[in-house]
Design an enzyme around this catalytic site. Sequence first.
Site, PDB file in Angstrom:
ATOM      1  N   ASP A 137       0.840  -1.208   0.000  1.00  0.00           N
ATOM      2  CA  ASP A 137       0.000   0.000   0.000  1.00  0.00           C
ATOM      3  C   ASP A 137       0.875   1.259   0.000  1.00  0.00           C
ATOM      4  OD1 ASP A 137      -2.287   1.471   0.042  1.00  0.00           O
ATOM      5  OD2 ASP A 137      -2.731   1.161   2.171  1.00  0.00           O
ATOM      6  N   HIS A 180       3.278   3.334  -8.721  1.00  0.00           N
ATOM      7  CA  HIS A 180       3.181   1.900  -9.023  1.00  0.00           C
ATOM      8  C   HIS A 180       4.460   1.411  -9.706  1.00  0.00           C
ATOM      9  CE1 HIS A 180      -0.863   2.077  -7.682  1.00  0.00           C
ATOM     10  NE2 HIS A 180      -1.368   2.682  -8.743  1.00  0.00           N
ATOM     11  N   LEU A 193      11.250 -20.446  -4.326  1.00  0.00           N
ATOM     12  CA  LEU A 193      10.216 -19.565  -3.757  1.00  0.00           C
ATOM     13  C   LEU A 193       8.962 -19.666  -4.612  1.00  0.00           C
ATOM     14  CD1 LEU A 193       9.224 -17.138  -1.943  1.00  0.00           C
ATOM     15  CD2 LEU A 193      10.152 -15.630  -3.711  1.00  0.00           C
TER      16      LEU A 193
END
Length: 243
Positions: free
Chosen positions: A19, A36, A130
């Site tokens: 956020d 972004h 991962l």
Amino acid sequence: MLDLIDKQKLPKHVAIIMDGNGRWAKERGKDRLFGHQHGVISVREVVEGCVEIGVQYLTLYAFSTENWNRPQSEVNGLMELLVTTIRKEADSLNKNGVRLHVIGDFSTLPESCIVELNEAMELTAANTALNLILALSYSSKWEITEATRKIAAKVANHELTVDDIDEETFKNHLATKDFPDPELMIRTSGEHRISNFLLFQLAYAELYFTHTHWPDFRKENLYESLLNYQNRERRFGKISEQL
Ligand code: FPP
């Protein structure tokens, strides 16, 4: 900071609400997409950080069902950023042993995005270092509703009985059925909310909130959250003396 982290007591799964991109950009007099774009650098940092330290699952909340309600220009910009980022990073993810997964409502995503994601998921399917899970056009209420519909359909088709339905059955119908529940959930940028993210899966997660905006989040911030997690006592409803 890295030296202080006990590698034997890492969370297997870290989930992050990224956020603050908009606020970060606004503070710099730029438009939201600028935030972004810089957020992608932080994504790379935490992915690298998780691989290096040995966290096995990382879920990133990249786009919520509710984010479709943002101005069209921001939605388009975000979708384009996702497509170009996946295209640019797929080889590097693959080289680093990262397997890409996506959870969310594919039916609402643009075709170009679906094609790019499918290619990257296929390319990385054999990797095990991962598991990077992107929550895209995702909301927990959507996921829980979908799971309920699937289970109800199986009951109607006599594949399941009502008595068969327990927590495990429910878990196995969620988009996250192949992943363990997150032990740690991080939210950046100072908000103290879960915002329709993994409501079922976060039942016992430790929640970590930081004021750092997502575009400023670096490996050190990840390490700080892991250290904070390791200093907490997880009781799962028991008392200290029973642990
Ligand atoms: C929240 O900040 C962030 C988003 C809704 C998008 C996050 C997406 C990225 C960082 C790009 C992701 C790319 C990949 C490949 C995963 P906000 O816009 O809600 O910020 P604000 O609360 O300050 O307005």
